[in-house]
Motif scaffolding. Structure first.
Motif, PDB file in Angstrom:
ATOM      1  N   SER A  10     -60.719  -5.293  10.686  1.00 35.72           N
ATOM      2  CA  SER A  10     -62.471  -4.407  11.653  1.00 35.72           C
ATOM      3  C   SER A  10     -63.293  -4.390  10.625  1.00 35.72           C
ATOM      4  N   ARG A  33     -57.336  -0.449  13.185  1.00 39.92           N
ATOM      5  CA  ARG A  33     -57.045   0.610  13.722  1.00 39.92           C
ATOM      6  C   ARG A  33     -57.552   0.931  14.638  1.00 39.92           C
ATOM      7  N   ALA A  58     -53.026  -1.013  15.336  1.00 39.52           N
ATOM      8  CA  ALA A  58     -51.990  -0.726  15.258  1.00 39.52           C
ATOM      9  C   ALA A  58     -52.198   0.304  13.520  1.00 39.52           C
ATOM     10  N   THR A  61     -49.267   1.977   8.424  1.00 40.69           N
ATOM     11  CA  THR A  61     -48.417   2.867   8.445  1.00 40.69           C
ATOM     12  C   THR A  61     -47.509   3.914   9.241  1.00 40.69           C
ATOM     13  N   ASN A  85     -54.243  -8.473   4.250  1.00 42.70           N
ATOM     14  CA  ASN A  85     -55.558  -8.081   3.994  1.00 42.70           C
ATOM     15  C   ASN A  85     -55.627  -5.923   3.859  1.00 42.70           C
ATOM     16  N   GLY A  87     -55.464  -2.575   3.409  1.00 46.60           N
ATOM     17  CA  GLY A  87     -55.619  -1.313   2.297  1.00 46.60           C
ATOM     18  C   GLY A  87     -56.434  -0.421   2.121  1.00 46.60           C
ATOM     19  N   ILE A 135     -53.750 -10.224  -0.442  1.00 45.95           N
ATOM     20  CA  ILE A 135     -55.201  -9.398  -1.288  1.00 45.95           C
ATOM     21  C   ILE A 135     -54.229  -8.778  -2.232  1.00 45.95           C
ATOM     22  N   GLY A 136     -54.968  -9.170  -3.341  1.00 41.50           N
ATOM     23  CA  GLY A 136     -54.141  -7.597  -4.327  1.00 41.50           C
ATOM     24  C   GLY A 136     -55.932  -7.130  -5.495  1.00 41.50           C
ATOM     25  N   TYR A 150     -53.283   3.219  -7.017  1.00 40.15           N
ATOM     26  CA  TYR A 150     -53.761   2.394  -6.717  1.00 40.15           C
ATOM     27  C   TYR A 150     -53.483   1.238  -7.052  1.00 40.15           C
ATOM     28  N   LYS A 154     -51.679  -2.875  -6.141  1.00 39.41           N
ATOM     29  CA  LYS A 154     -52.214  -4.274  -6.244  1.00 39.41           C
ATOM     30  C   LYS A 154     -51.360  -5.179  -7.311  1.00 39.41           C
ATOM     31  N   PRO A 180     -60.064 -10.243  -5.819  1.00 43.82           N
ATOM     32  CA  PRO A 180     -61.397  -9.361  -6.018  1.00 43.82           C
ATOM     33  C   PRO A 180     -61.611  -8.570  -6.759  1.00 43.82           C
ATOM     34  N   ALA A 182     -64.578  -5.425  -7.256  1.00 45.04           N
ATOM     35  CA  ALA A 182     -65.280  -5.064  -7.335  1.00 45.04           C
ATOM     36  C   ALA A 182     -65.728  -5.437  -6.196  1.00 45.04           C
ATOM     37  N   THR A 183     -66.225  -4.877  -4.658  1.00 44.23           N
ATOM     38  CA  THR A 183     -67.036  -5.753  -4.055  1.00 44.23           C
ATOM     39  C   THR A 183     -67.509  -5.138  -2.761  1.00 44.23           C
ATOM     40  N   GLU A 186     -66.264  -0.899   2.878  1.00 47.17           N
ATOM     41  CA  GLU A 186     -66.266   0.590   2.919  1.00 47.17           C
ATOM     42  C   GLU A 186     -65.216   0.895   2.489  1.00 47.17           C
ATOM     43  N   ILE A 187     -64.285   0.893   1.432  1.00 46.41           N
ATOM     44  CA  ILE A 187     -63.253   0.953   0.382  1.00 46.41           C
ATOM     45  C   ILE A 187     -63.535   2.264  -0.119  1.00 46.41           C
TER      46      ILE A 187
END
Ligand SMILES: NC(=O)c1ccc[n+]([C@@H]2O[C@H](COP(=O)([O-])OP(=O)(O)OC[C@H]3O[C@@H](n4cnc5c(N)ncnc54)[C@H](OP(=O)(O)O)[C@@H]3O)[C@@H](O)[C@H]2O)c1
Length: 263
Positions: A10, A33, A58, A61, A85, A87, A135-136, A150, A154, A180, A182-183, A186-187
């Motif tokens: 999303s 979600r 879904a 968790t 992906n 996370g 994705i780590g 966190y 990873k 990755p 820092a990208t 929104e994380i």
């Protein structure tokens, strides 16, 4: 046609993977979600490419909802590519983090990708083909810079990927760990971190495009910001050299307790 299932489709990295895979002709199963965002992305992809797009809402968790995604991975049409992906990060340090939030993070970052890989692999191995992208993060290799649970989740993704590659690679399954740095997604905001305080932020399109170059090269581990492939190879050689001592049945001499000679 190949089918790819992308978790966390999303926003951020997962949304870009979905766009790139649709452009490559994959039919898609989008998982997250946020119903509104997934439906909007599905409509965009159907309009832009001759692909079919399923939406699977879904919360990964939640055991029952996770199982619904697992069930899709075990059913037809078969899923050829799983992108693990979805996370999140966690507010606060290890000391201050809320234990309930920590448990939820472990379910999302560790439990879900593990069980989804398990669900996907059975069919892939039977068909003798398939791929999993996990994705780590580079923090797996630099936990001092990002202390807390966190980074440990990873590191798990990296180790899981390497172990899976050794186990199912010979059976025709390709497993890629993408790390990755820092990208721009929104994380950061979701984790309560001001993105403007982080130097060297990579744009998310650049990150995914680079990761897909690694995918096409069948790299086991892809770290988009690292300039020299030789740096990773040297790291791996050092790891193998260290591991050559693991088979010794007796402790190394440096760990033996010196006993005084009997008088
Ligand atoms: N951005 C970075 O700097 C960076 C660096 C290294 C690694 N990563 C990793 O990249 C992956 C993607 O993150 P991102 O940066 O793209 O962040 P993001 O934009 O926040 O995307 C996270 C995705 O995960 C989904 N998600 C979160 N909680 C979920 C849950 N309980 N159940 C199902 N889906 C859930 C979100 O969708 P909903 O909210 O709709 O559920 C969203 O689609 C993560 O594994 C992250 O650890 C990111």
């Amino acid at each position: 046609m190949s089918v790819a299932l992308v978790t966390g489709a999303s926003s951020g990295i997962g949304a870009v993977y979905s766009r790139r895979l649709a452009a490559r002709g994959y039919d898609l199963v989008l998982v997250a979600r946020d119903t509104q965002r997934l439906n909007a992305l599905a409509a965009e992809l159907r309009a832009a490419h001759p692909v079919s797009v399923e939406v699977l809402i879904a919360d990964l968790t939640d055991a029952e909802q996770l199982e619904q995604v697992g069930a899709r991975l075990r059913s037809d049409p078969p899923v050829d590519l799983l992108v693990n992906n979805a996370g999140a990060g966690l507010r606060g340090s290890f000391e201050t983090a809320d234990p309930v939030a920590m448990e939820k993070l472990l379910k999302l970052n560790v439990g879900a990708p593990t069980l989804l890989a398990s669900a996907a692999l059975k069919g892939m191995v039977a068909r003798g083909t398939g791929a999993i992208i996990n994705i780590g993060s580079v923090v797996a290799l630099a936990p001092e810079r990002f202390p807390g649970v966190y980074a440990a989740t990873k590191a798990y993704m990296l180790t899981l990927s390497q172990g899976l590659a050794a186990e199912v690679g010979p059976k025709g399954i390709y497993v890629q760990a993408v790390l990755p740095a820092a990208t721009r997604t929104e994380i950061w905001e979701r984790s309560g971190i001001d993105i403007n305080q982080i130097p060297g932020m990579m744009e998310v399109d650049d990150l995914v495009d680079a990761a897909l170059v690694g995918f096409d090269r069948r790299e086991a581990v892809t770290i988009p910001p690292v300039p020299e492939a030789a740096a990773w190879e040297a790291f791996e050689q050092a790891r193998f050299a260290l591991a050559s001592g693991f088979g010794n049945a007796t402790p190394a001499a440096r760990y033996r307790i010196e006993t005084a000679p009997a008088e």
